[in-house]
Design a protein around this motif. Structure first.
Motif, short mmCIF file in Angstrom:
data_model
loop_
_atom_site.label_atom_id
_atom_site.label_comp_id
_atom_site.label_asym_id
_atom_site.label_seq_id
_atom_site.Cartn_x
_atom_site.Cartn_y
_atom_site.Cartn_z
N SER A 139 0.77 -1.15 0.05
CA SER A 139 -0.21 -0.22 -0.03
C SER A 139 0.91 1.25 -0.11
CB SER A 139 -1.12 -0.01 1.18
OG SER A 139 -0.23 0.08 2.53
N ALA A 140 1.85 1.04 0.78
CA ALA A 140 2.86 2.56 0.54
C ALA A 140 3.42 2.74 -0.97
CB ALA A 140 4.24 1.95 1.38
N LEU A 141 3.70 1.85 -1.73
CA LEU A 141 4.07 2.04 -3.00
C LEU A 141 2.85 2.34 -4.07
CD1 LEU A 141 6.12 -1.23 -3.78
CD2 LEU A 141 6.94 1.04 -3.49
N PHE A 142 1.70 2.06 -3.74
CA PHE A 142 0.65 2.44 -4.45
C PHE A 142 0.51 4.12 -4.07
CE2 PHE A 142 -4.09 3.42 -4.67
CZ PHE A 142 -3.99 3.43 -5.81
N PHE A 143 0.42 4.44 -2.65
CA PHE A 143 0.52 5.78 -2.29
C PHE A 143 1.37 6.63 -2.95
CE2 PHE A 143 1.63 9.29 0.74
CZ PHE A 143 0.39 9.90 0.93
N LEU A 144 2.74 5.92 -2.69
CA LEU A 144 3.79 6.67 -3.54
C LEU A 144 3.59 6.84 -4.70
CD1 LEU A 144 6.88 7.82 -2.81
CD2 LEU A 144 7.76 5.69 -3.52
N MET A 145 3.16 6.17 -5.65
CA MET A 145 2.76 6.40 -7.11
C MET A 145 1.86 7.37 -7.45
SD MET A 145 0.65 3.83 -9.64
CE MET A 145 -0.76 4.26 -8.92
#
Length: 173
Positions: A1-7
């Motif tokens: 979920s952190a990578l999705f938010f960063l994206m």
């Protein structure tokens, strides 16, 4: 979920860079002749954007955001794009645009694109405009969505007087 938010964050920042560069380029072209440096234009534009964005992060930010979203962005943008369609279709002409594309690319646009530019897109823009105005009339004029105390239902409330003045006088600028 952190990578999705960063994206999502990088996507938002990237699109804002593109938007800001489009605004700054036209301001550079207009103001550089008047001996204003590009650094001053960039800093002042970013500071003004920062100050305006602070309105949306305050307690009544949702109220202001709904006002801007419905009345300062949607209707003026539809009017601008419909005016551009009229200019391209009936002032310049679709055949002239198609000839220019053939000159630049070496290939003429297919019949479907010409059909879309001439008939389908103006019709759909008109339908969107009528739908936007119809939704304003259906809700009873200039109103916004508010949640009830129990957060179980929504209500359409009328904007206060100062907000109605803002709605009618800010979009032309």
């Amino acid at each position: 979920s952190a990578l999705f938010f960063l994206m999502l964050v990088t996507l938002g920042i990237g699109s804002m860079f593109g938007t800001l560069q489009g605004v700054l380029t036209s301001m550079y072209d207009a103001l550089i002749k008047n001996s204003v440096t590009s650094k001053i234009i960039s800093i002042s534009t970013c500071l003004i954007a920062l100050l305006v964005s602070q309105l949306f992060s305050m307690t009544n930010g949702e109220y202001i955001m709904q006002m801007f979203d419905m009345y300062a962005v949607t209707l003026p943008l539809l009017i601008i794009t419909f005016s551009e369609l009229i200019a391209i279709n009936w002032y310049i002409g679709v055949t002239v645009i198609a000839d220019d594309i053939q000159t630049m690319c070496g290939k003429r646009p297919c019949f479907f694109f010409l059909l879309c530019w001439r008939y389908i897109t103006p019709f759909l823009m008109l339908v969107l405009f009528i739908g936007s105005v119809g939704s304003i009339i259906y809700k009873g004029g200039l109103c916004y969505i508010s949640y009830t105390q129990q957060c179980t239902d929504i209500a359409y409330l009328t904007y206060q007087r100062y907000s109605r003045l803002t709605i009618w006088y800010v979009p032309p600028f």
